[in-house]
Write a protein that holds these residues in place. Structure first.
Motif, mmCIF file in Angstrom:
data_model
loop_
_atom_site.group_PDB
_atom_site.id
_atom_site.type_symbol
_atom_site.label_atom_id
_atom_site.label_comp_id
_atom_site.label_asym_id
_atom_site.label_seq_id
_atom_site.Cartn_x
_atom_site.Cartn_y
_atom_site.Cartn_z
ATOM 1 N N ILE A 14 0.851 -1.197 0.000
ATOM 2 C CA ILE A 14 0.000 0.000 0.000
ATOM 3 C C ILE A 14 0.882 1.240 0.000
ATOM 4 N N GLY A 15 0.288 2.372 -0.293
ATOM 5 C CA GLY A 15 0.957 3.654 -0.164
ATOM 6 C C GLY A 15 0.825 4.170 1.254
ATOM 7 N N LEU A 16 1.689 5.083 1.625
ATOM 8 C CA LEU A 16 1.685 5.633 2.984
ATOM 9 C C LEU A 16 0.328 6.204 3.377
ATOM 10 N N MET A 17 -0.369 6.810 2.430
ATOM 11 C CA MET A 17 -1.630 7.473 2.743
ATOM 12 C C MET A 17 -2.856 6.576 2.547
ATOM 13 N N ASP A 18 -2.645 5.324 2.168
ATOM 14 C CA ASP A 18 -3.774 4.411 1.952
ATOM 15 C C ASP A 18 -4.356 3.926 3.276
ATOM 16 N N GLU A 19 -5.661 3.746 3.288
ATOM 17 C CA GLU A 19 -6.334 3.207 4.473
ATOM 18 C C GLU A 19 -6.231 1.688 4.465
ATOM 19 N N THR A 20 -5.972 1.121 5.636
ATOM 20 C CA THR A 20 -5.912 -0.329 5.778
ATOM 21 C C THR A 20 -7.009 -0.782 6.724
ATOM 22 N N SER A 21 -7.318 -2.067 6.685
ATOM 23 C CA SER A 21 -8.290 -2.591 7.644
ATOM 24 C C SER A 21 -7.869 -3.977 8.100
ATOM 25 N N LEU A 22 -8.180 -4.256 9.325
ATOM 26 C CA LEU A 22 -7.981 -5.577 9.922
ATOM 27 C C LEU A 22 -9.302 -5.987 10.552
ATOM 28 N N ASP A 52 0.576 -3.177 10.897
ATOM 29 C CA ASP A 52 0.161 -3.665 9.588
ATOM 30 C C ASP A 52 0.398 -2.594 8.523
ATOM 31 N N SER A 53 0.032 -1.386 8.817
ATOM 32 C CA SER A 53 0.162 -0.290 7.854
ATOM 33 C C SER A 53 1.620 0.024 7.524
ATOM 34 N N ILE A 54 2.490 0.100 8.535
ATOM 35 C CA ILE A 54 3.883 0.475 8.237
ATOM 36 C C ILE A 54 4.651 -0.658 7.555
ATOM 37 N N ILE A 55 4.269 -1.896 7.816
ATOM 38 C CA ILE A 55 4.915 -3.009 7.108
ATOM 39 C C ILE A 55 4.471 -3.016 5.652
ATOM 40 N N ARG A 56 3.174 -2.951 5.427
ATOM 41 C CA ARG A 56 2.648 -3.041 4.062
ATOM 42 C C ARG A 56 3.053 -1.859 3.195
ATOM 43 N N SER A 57 3.301 -0.701 3.795
ATOM 44 C CA SER A 57 3.704 0.473 3.018
ATOM 45 C C SER A 57 5.211 0.535 2.793
ATOM 46 N N GLY A 58 5.960 -0.360 3.440
ATOM 47 C CA GLY A 58 7.416 -0.341 3.317
ATOM 48 C C GLY A 58 8.088 0.628 4.268
ATOM 49 N N VAL A 59 7.304 1.325 5.068
ATOM 50 C CA VAL A 59 7.850 2.322 5.993
ATOM 51 C C VAL A 59 8.717 1.660 7.061
ATOM 52 N N VAL A 95 -3.281 7.436 7.700
ATOM 53 C CA VAL A 95 -2.554 8.660 8.028
ATOM 54 C C VAL A 95 -3.406 9.836 7.567
ATOM 55 N N LEU A 96 -3.654 10.768 8.486
ATOM 56 C CA LEU A 96 -4.397 11.975 8.134
ATOM 57 C C LEU A 96 -3.487 13.026 7.515
ATOM 58 N N GLY A 97 -2.253 13.089 8.014
ATOM 59 C CA GLY A 97 -1.298 14.084 7.534
ATOM 60 C C GLY A 97 -0.254 14.352 8.597
ATOM 61 N N TRP A 98 0.469 15.443 8.448
ATOM 62 C CA TRP A 98 1.535 15.778 9.377
ATOM 63 C C TRP A 98 1.697 17.281 9.468
ATOM 64 N N ASP A 99 2.356 17.700 10.539
ATOM 65 C CA ASP A 99 2.739 19.102 10.717
ATOM 66 C C ASP A 99 4.254 19.130 10.878
ATOM 67 N N ASP A 100 4.795 20.144 11.527
ATOM 68 C CA ASP A 100 6.255 20.241 11.678
ATOM 69 C C ASP A 100 6.844 19.103 12.511
ATOM 70 N N LYS A 101 6.121 18.672 13.536
ATOM 71 C CA LYS A 101 6.675 17.707 14.494
ATOM 72 C C LYS A 101 6.151 16.289 14.360
ATOM 73 N N SER A 102 4.885 16.130 14.017
ATOM 74 C CA SER A 102 4.226 14.833 14.183
ATOM 75 C C SER A 102 3.394 14.422 12.980
#
Length: 167
Positions: A14-22, A52-59, A95-102
């Motif tokens: 999946i891509g980083l911004m894709d929604e996953t489900s379990l 699950d999300s970070i493994i599938r996205s390669g992150v 992932v909803l998004g990010w700001d400077d820190k998080s």
């Protein structure tokens, strides 16, 4: 955890911004004295959704190669309906998004098409060698040239409230 780790490597990339489900079921070891899923169990399952999300996205692999890792800086959850014994439900993670820190992640528990609980998680990144990383630096490394989607107003309000009570 072992099942999620094993299955994540076999599920589609999946891509980083894709929604996953379990999909899960409430087992006797998950319930509290009121015979519904214990509030702490939600947080444990949320960890599994993020894994699950970070493994599938390669992150996960990319972070490991860079000597970076994630920590949960804050999380909030809103319970709307109980999940009773043996209830089957899905947990959606994105992932909803990010700001400077998080980075900000939304995780939603859904049973029979109805939202049972919804949470927002604030994730920070650290270096194994010491020190923190800004979310923009992490995003530029993981998804070069991609800007954060506009964070929902409720995330901004949560940030402000969190800042007030953490002083």
């Amino acid at each position: 955890m072992l099942r999620v780790l094993f299955m994540a490597t076999r599920r589609p990339h999946i891509g980083l911004m894709d929604e996953t489900s379990l999909t899960f079921r409430v087992w006797p070891s998950d319930i509290d004295v009121l015979m519904h899923m214990n509030n702490g169990r939600y947080l444990t399952l949320m960890d599994l959704g993020r894994v699950d999300s970070i493994i599938r996205s390669g992150v996960r692999r990319r972070l490991r190669d860079l000597g970076w890792y994630t920590v949960i800086a804050a999380e909030t959850i809103r319970f709307r309906e109980s999940l009773g014994l043996f209830a089957k439900f899905e947990m959606w993670t994105r992932v909803l998004g990010w700001d400077d820190k998080s980075f900000y992640i939304r995780q939603t528990f859904v049973r029979d098409g109805r939202v049972a609980a919804v949470s927002i998680v604030r994730v920070r990144f650290l270096r194994r060698s010491g020190g923190t990383l800004g979310a923009r630096e992490v995003a530029e490394t993981l998804v070069p040239g991609v800007a954060s989607p506009h964070l929902p107003d409720y995330v901004r309000l949560w940030q402000e409230a969190e800042g007030e009570y953490s002083r």
